[in-house]
Design a protein around this motif. Structure first.
Motif: not given
Length: 281
Positions: A253-281
């Motif tokens: 991906f060209p930058d973090a913003s582009n990747f974040s849009v892609f990830f949120r569209k696919a999962t419904g969450m921003r990368p950082g929020a998804w990461q925090a949820t998983v690593t907190a388990e």
């Protein structure tokens, strides 16, 4: 371990049979697995097929936790990130084999299935046949190696897989076009995210390619590519604790913003929020 230019916390395992007469199929007990297992995440370049006599326990395969129950089976495919959990009381055997080990057309199709079942229970009526097939394979694996007999393990592996009858065993045969597409995606998904690239590279019309992917997976070719990128993104975020910017660079991906849009569209969450949820388990 170094992978794609960064330090990975995932233990990379390569098939390394022991002995001069190397076999494409090896076996071990859960007791041996406990002695080798450090509790971390791992990824192998070979299949791991486990036949469970008794549980309980669990194994996590690419963010899905599966129970290890009495008279059940687990099949972990090459490349899947997995972690054995709570296996202190699990009894049974594991069969490790390379992708080309199954010798029958049907079992090779199962090994190459795009949507394999990771865990299933073995019906009581089938268990004696599964147990006998496993015992025969274990006996052959313990025999003194001879060049003329090395293929017997492959034959007995195929018999065991057939007797285990994975839930996806009734799936239609995978189209050759899809197998080529899957291999190409696996090799190039970090650089190429569009269906058009794979159609051109493989010499098929986009419609032909999409039809083959739909037949094999029930998903569009674009959805398949997106799912593969998202899976790797989740692995990088959860296991390697990478930032969105670092993931963007590794996944084309060209930058973090582009990747974040892609990830949120696919999962419904921003990368950082998804990461925090998983690593907190």
């Amino acid at each position: 371990m170094v992978e794609n230019g960064h330090v990975s916390v995932i233990r990379q395992m390569t098939y390394q049979p022991v002995g001069r007469h190397a076999s494409s199929v090896e076996t071990m007990t859960f007791g041996r697995l406990r002695a080798l297992n450090d509790g971390g995440t791992q990824r192998a370049d070979f299949h791991v097929l486990a036949v469970i006599d008794a549980g309980p326990g669990s194994v996590t395969v690419d963010f899905h936790r599966h129970p290890l129950e009495d008279r059940s089976a687990v099949w972990i495919r090459p490349g899947a990130v997995h972690q054995w959990n709570d296996i202190a009381d699990v009894t049974g055997h594991l069969v490790l084999f390379v992708p080309t080990a199954p010798v029958t057309h049907a079992t090779r199709e199962l090994a190459a299935s795009p949507d394999p079942a990771a865990q299933w229970s073995v019906p009581d009526a089938d268990w004696p046949f599964v147990d006998t097939a496993r015992s025969h394979l274990l006996l052959e694996a313990s025999a003194p190696p001879r060049d003329s007999l090395t293929e017997l393990r492959d034959i007995l592996l195929s018999a065991l897989i057939t007797r285990l009858h994975p839930p996806h065993a009734e799936a239609r045969l995978t189209p050759a076009v899809f197998r080529l597409f899957r291999s190409s995606v696996e090799a190039h998904y970090r650089q190429h995210h569009d269906v058009g690239y794979y159609a051109r590279a493989l010499g098929y019309a986009p419609r032909t390619l999409s039809r083959a992917v739909q037949q094999a997976t029930g998903r569009t070719a674009k959805a398949y590519i997106v799912e593969r990128i998202v899976l790797e993104a989740k692995r990088l975020l959860a296991h390697d604790r990478l930032t969105a910017a670092r993931c963007a660079g590794l996944l084309g991906f060209p930058d973090a913003s582009n990747f974040s849009v892609f990830f949120r569209k696919a999962t419904g969450m921003r990368p950082g929020a998804w990461q925090a949820t998983v690593t907190a388990e």
